[in-house]
Design an enzyme around this catalytic site. Structure first.
Site, PDB file in Angstrom:
ATOM      1  CE  LYS A   1      -1.136   1.576   3.877  1.00 28.65           C
ATOM      2  NZ  LYS A   1      -0.492   2.926   3.876  1.00 28.65           N
TER       3      LYS A   1
ATOM      4  CG  ASP B   1      -3.488   1.373   6.612  1.00 28.50           C
ATOM      5  OD1 ASP B   1      -4.184   2.380   6.377  1.00 28.50           O
ATOM      6  OD2 ASP B   1      -2.275   1.443   6.889  1.00 28.50           O
TER       7      ASP B   1
END
Length: 287
Positions: free
Chosen positions: A12, A138
């Protein structure tokens, strides 16, 4: 948009991350453009009576294999929610460094949800399911991979960012771990302006100019903890072929943007030769 390969947990990357407020309880409000890189951890699974996990790979040292691991937490949450009575033998290959701002643990959890939903023939979680939010801030955005996402709130509010240019990414970590909690604890201001709108021109140069004009509000506190981050950013911004550079997440990984993946490979090779103690990896943006 094609789905991710089974078991792939991509890195990410926050190309911009603005801290815009703070909720009761201490949670910070964020405004971030999140993309995913074509490099990541790999998870495999075979049916078994019980759940178990082994970890291997270049960054396997220190990764727990018990119920505290994000993969095991995600697996147990899915099994409980879907009434699964069997298990799986899981193997995680760690390619991404720890505490690096790349969301690897969250991406591993998302990969476990996708992989085990197929193995157990159950419906996977959606990014906004409460079980996903409970796994970590996340995990929702990682479950929405591979498409670029606007991430707001504490990470639970997502919106597709639309197609982005096929830029290349150069990921650089000076082999320094920066705990997220320590970074947020040093954040001096929690109320900052949000991101500006993406330009109508989505060419690599215009996109990189937009990224360069944004911020990562966690960069100053992260650099106070790990001054090496400042050196990485300076080195990236001076490197020919790098159009813009930002720290991702809470650090210490920084990302340089190039016009395409070929330029990323060239820039990464120079850095790999000149900064041999750093972790330097070129990757395409998943789009």
């Amino acid at each position: 948009m094609p789905p991710l390969p089974s078991g792939f947990a991509p890195a990410k990357v926050n190309l911009a991350l603005h801290v815009t407020g703070r909720r009761a309880g201490g949670y910070h409000e964020l405004d971030s453009l999140v993309v995913f890189a074509g490099i990541g951890d790999q998870l495999s699974a075979v049916a078994a009576p019980d759940l178990s996990l082994t970890v291997e790979g270049p960054f396997s040292a220190g990764v727990p294999t018990d119920g505290t691991n994000s993969v095991m937490r995600a697996a147990r949450a899915l099994a409980q929610a879907r009434g699964v009575r069997v298990g799986a033998r899981l193997k995680l290959t760690k390619t991404l460094p720890h505490a690096a701002g790349l969301g690897s643990a969250s991406s591993d959890a998302a990969a476990a949800i996708r992989l085990l939903a197929g193995l157990w023939n159950v419906t996977p979680f959606a990014p906004d399911d409460p079980e996903v939010v409970a796994l970590g801030a996340d995990v929702p955005v990682c479950l929405a991979a591979p498409g670029a996402q606007w991430m707001t709130g504490i990470g639970e509010r997502l919106a597709p960012a639309g197609p982005l240019p096929g830029v290349g990414l150069v990921l650089v970590n000076p082999n320094v771990a920066v705990p997220t909690g320590d970074v947020f604890a040093r954040l001096e201001r929690s109320s900052n302006p949000p991101l500006t709108e993406l330009p109508a021109d989505r060419a690599p140069a215009a996109f990189a100019e937009w990224v360069a004009a944004q911020r990562n509000d966690l960069a100053p506190p992260a650099q106070a903890l790990a001054p090496e981050i400042g050196r990485v950013l300076e080195r990236l911004r001076r490197q020919p072929g790098i159009l813009a550079a930002q720290m991702t997440g809470s650090g210490a990984t920084c990302v340089g943007i190039t016009k395409d993946v070929g330029a990323a490979r060239q820039a990464a090779r120079v850095l790999q030769l000149s900064e041999q103690s750093w972790w330097v990896v070129p990757a395409p943006i998943l789009n």
